[in-house]
Design a protein around this motif. Structure first.
Motif, mmCIF file in Angstrom:
data_model
loop_
_atom_site.group_PDB
_atom_site.id
_atom_site.type_symbol
_atom_site.label_atom_id
_atom_site.label_comp_id
_atom_site.label_asym_id
_atom_site.label_seq_id
_atom_site.Cartn_x
_atom_site.Cartn_y
_atom_site.Cartn_z
ATOM 1 N N TYR A 1 -20.816 -39.310 -87.614
ATOM 2 C CA TYR A 1 -19.674 -40.240 -87.587
ATOM 3 C C TYR A 1 -18.803 -40.160 -88.830
ATOM 4 O O TYR A 1 -17.693 -40.676 -88.848
ATOM 5 C CB TYR A 1 -20.126 -41.686 -87.308
ATOM 6 N N THR B 1 -15.281 -41.837 -80.021
ATOM 7 C CA THR B 1 -14.359 -42.435 -79.032
ATOM 8 C C THR B 1 -13.083 -41.598 -78.866
ATOM 9 O O THR B 1 -12.269 -41.875 -77.994
ATOM 10 C CB THR B 1 -13.972 -43.880 -79.412
ATOM 11 N N LYS B 2 -12.922 -40.585 -79.726
ATOM 12 C CA LYS B 2 -11.709 -39.752 -79.630
ATOM 13 C C LYS B 2 -11.983 -38.443 -78.887
ATOM 14 O O LYS B 2 -11.083 -37.621 -78.723
ATOM 15 C CB LYS B 2 -11.176 -39.414 -81.042
ATOM 16 N N GLU C 1 -11.478 -48.536 -76.945
ATOM 17 C CA GLU C 1 -11.965 -47.214 -77.402
ATOM 18 C C GLU C 1 -13.220 -46.807 -76.646
ATOM 19 O O GLU C 1 -13.368 -45.653 -76.228
ATOM 20 C CB GLU C 1 -12.246 -47.256 -78.913
ATOM 21 N N ARG C 2 -14.129 -47.778 -76.463
ATOM 22 C CA ARG C 2 -15.377 -47.425 -75.774
ATOM 23 C C ARG C 2 -15.137 -47.178 -74.285
ATOM 24 O O ARG C 2 -15.749 -46.302 -73.687
ATOM 25 C CB ARG C 2 -16.440 -48.517 -76.008
ATOM 26 N N ASN D 1 -25.198 -45.035 -80.204
ATOM 27 C CA ASN D 1 -24.455 -45.242 -81.451
ATOM 28 C C ASN D 1 -25.354 -46.014 -82.413
ATOM 29 O O ASN D 1 -25.852 -47.084 -82.077
ATOM 30 C CB ASN D 1 -23.169 -46.036 -81.152
ATOM 31 N N ASP E 1 -15.102 -39.058 -84.719
ATOM 32 C CA ASP E 1 -15.151 -40.359 -84.054
ATOM 33 C C ASP E 1 -15.443 -40.104 -82.569
ATOM 34 O O ASP E 1 -14.633 -39.478 -81.877
ATOM 35 C CB ASP E 1 -13.787 -41.041 -84.242
ATOM 36 N N ASN F 1 -18.931 -50.913 -83.624
ATOM 37 C CA ASN F 1 -17.850 -50.790 -84.605
ATOM 38 C C ASN F 1 -16.587 -50.179 -84.005
ATOM 39 O O ASN F 1 -15.710 -49.731 -84.721
ATOM 40 C CB ASN F 1 -18.321 -49.945 -85.808
ATOM 41 N N HIS F 2 -16.517 -50.136 -82.652
ATOM 42 C CA HIS F 2 -15.311 -49.644 -81.995
ATOM 43 C C HIS F 2 -14.820 -50.703 -81.017
ATOM 44 O O HIS F 2 -15.626 -51.501 -80.510
ATOM 45 C CB HIS F 2 -15.603 -48.348 -81.227
ATOM 46 N N SER F 3 -13.530 -50.669 -80.738
ATOM 47 C CA SER F 3 -12.970 -51.687 -79.831
ATOM 48 C C SER F 3 -13.454 -51.423 -78.405
ATOM 49 O O SER F 3 -13.944 -50.335 -78.086
ATOM 50 C CB SER F 3 -11.446 -51.647 -79.886
#
Ligand SMILES: NC(=O)c1ccc[n+]([C@@H]2O[C@H](COP(=O)([O-])OP(=O)(O)OC[C@H]3O[C@@H](n4cnc5c(N)ncnc54)[C@H](OP(=O)(O)O)[C@@H]3O)[C@@H](O)[C@H]2O)c1
Length: 352
Positions: free
Chosen positions: A220, A226-227, A246-247, A176, A224, A241-243
């Motif tokens: 990006y 993480t989805k 999410e990761r 990332n 996303d 920049n992701h929780s």
């Protein structure tokens, strides 16, 4: 305590005194006399440094910028606590250096005048800089000074982070922030370890990450990562920049997320510090209670690692991406550009 802070504040000073005598043996150097934006950075005439017994004096041929150089200048309470309350104590800038040895201290055994070296030092944004012998290695002849200067901090961060992530051939690795200084090295080093690499970047950089070997690219601005349904053995995260949730969702059950850029791209001042502290705490806690790991680390100077990176370039397995080259006098402009947070690869400063 408050008296101590008061005294420390008013006594913290630096060598930018306007009434100081002119240097007797002057050289050009970039320095910052106060905290602020890259606009506080100036080209100045300062005393040419003299190596101590364990140091090497280098005629700088090229230096490269890192996020660290921008953090040093920034006005933040943590920065003031560490680097000088009222003013920065050390006004020099630039860590990554490549150049020719001009003189050595009496305890130096591995370098001699005329050697072409690269590594890390304080004050690389200058005509001359002193470095410890332990922070320098010989520049491979076929590697240019600009390429060598682009390597140290970003290359070591990518290599050491991926190694901490225990990267194995055939693993799925996501980078990332794949197009900055660290990211462009991380993509190529992960490929050289035999991993299947997914690079996350913005639209304008899709072709760039493909050209350095990424197997898959996620833009990006459109998607996303993480989805998605894809799972990764290693996430090398320059952006954070992701929780954590999410990761974790896109990590394999025993996957690892290496947190290289814990402050987050483009995040400034106290917000960055809050993020780093939160990330440190959560990373430790989660790694203790789940099989998925979050690893944070500080890049270490390692001669062995630098030699390995130089060899990879020499063998054509690693290609430093140098987006822009500026002259020493243009360093303030270069720092302003890096500060925008969207550099493509490395920004290099040449001595003239
Ligand atoms: N752990 C350590 O000891 C250590 C050592 C060195 C560096 N670092 C950290 O590593 C991080 C990266 O450093 P760097 O030198 O590579 O920085 P950089 O050269 O400034 O790179 C920033 C990159 O981030 C990308 N980016 C920005 N927003 C993004 C987003 N939302 N998603 C994906 N990518 C995004 C940008 O690409 P686009 O233009 O495509 O947006 C740009 O290429 C920094 O946070 C730095 O502090 C840590």
């Amino acid at each position: 305590m408050s008296l101590w802070i008061f005294i420390a504040y008013w006594t913290s000073t630096n060598d930018c005194n306007r009434n100081a005598a002119a240097p007797t043996n002057p050289m050009k150097a970039i320095r910052y006399c106060e905290y602020g934006s890259p606009d506080v950075v100036k080209l100045d005439h300062v005393e040419k440094p003299v190596p101590t017994d364990n140091q090497v004096l280098i005629q700088v041929r090229a230096a490269s910028l890192n996020a660290l150089d921008v953090y040093l200048i920034r006005d933040s309470w943590l920065g003031r606590l560490i680097f000088g309350l009222r003013k920065p104590r050390d006004t020099r800038l630039g860590r990554d250096v490549a150049g020719q040895v001009e003189a050595v201290g009496k305890n130096v055994t591995q370098c001699k005048p005329g050697d072409e070296v690269f590594g890390t030092c304080r004050g690389a944004l200058a005509e001359y800089a002193c470095a410890s012998e332990r922070s320098l290695v010989m520049k491979p002849p076929s590697v240019s000074f600009e390429q060598a200067a682009s390597l140290p901090l970003a290359g070591l961060t990518a290599l050491q982070g991926l190694r901490d992530g225990k990267i194995q051939p055939g693993q799925k690795v996501l980078i990332n922030g794949a197009t900055g200084g660290v990211g462009t090295f991380a993509v190529q080093i992960a490929k050289s370890f035999g991993a299947e690499v997914t690079a996350v970047c913005s639209t304008r950089n899709v072709d760039l990450v493909r050209s350095i070997g990424a197997d898959h690219v996620i833009d990006y601005t459109i998607e996303d990562f993480t989805k998605s349904d894809q799972r990764y053995d290693v996430i090398f995260d320059n952006v954070c920049n992701h929780s954590f949730t999410e990761r974790r969702r896109v990590l394999t059950p025993k996957g690892i997320c290496v947190l290289a850029g814990m402050g987050g791209a483009g995040v400034r001042g106290s917000e960055a510090i809050k993020r780093i502290a939160g990330n440190l705490f959560t990373a430790r806690a989660l790694s203790s209670f789940t099989d998925q790991k979050f690893a944070q680390y500080m890049t270490k100077m390692s001669k062995q690692d630098l030699i390995m990176l130089g060899d990879l370039i020499q063998k054509g397995k690693l290609r430093p991406v140098i987006e822009r080259t500026y002259k020493l006098s243009e360093a303030p402009e270069a720092l302003r550009y890096l500060n925008e947070g969207h550099a493509r690869g490395k920004v290099v400063i040449t001595a003239n």
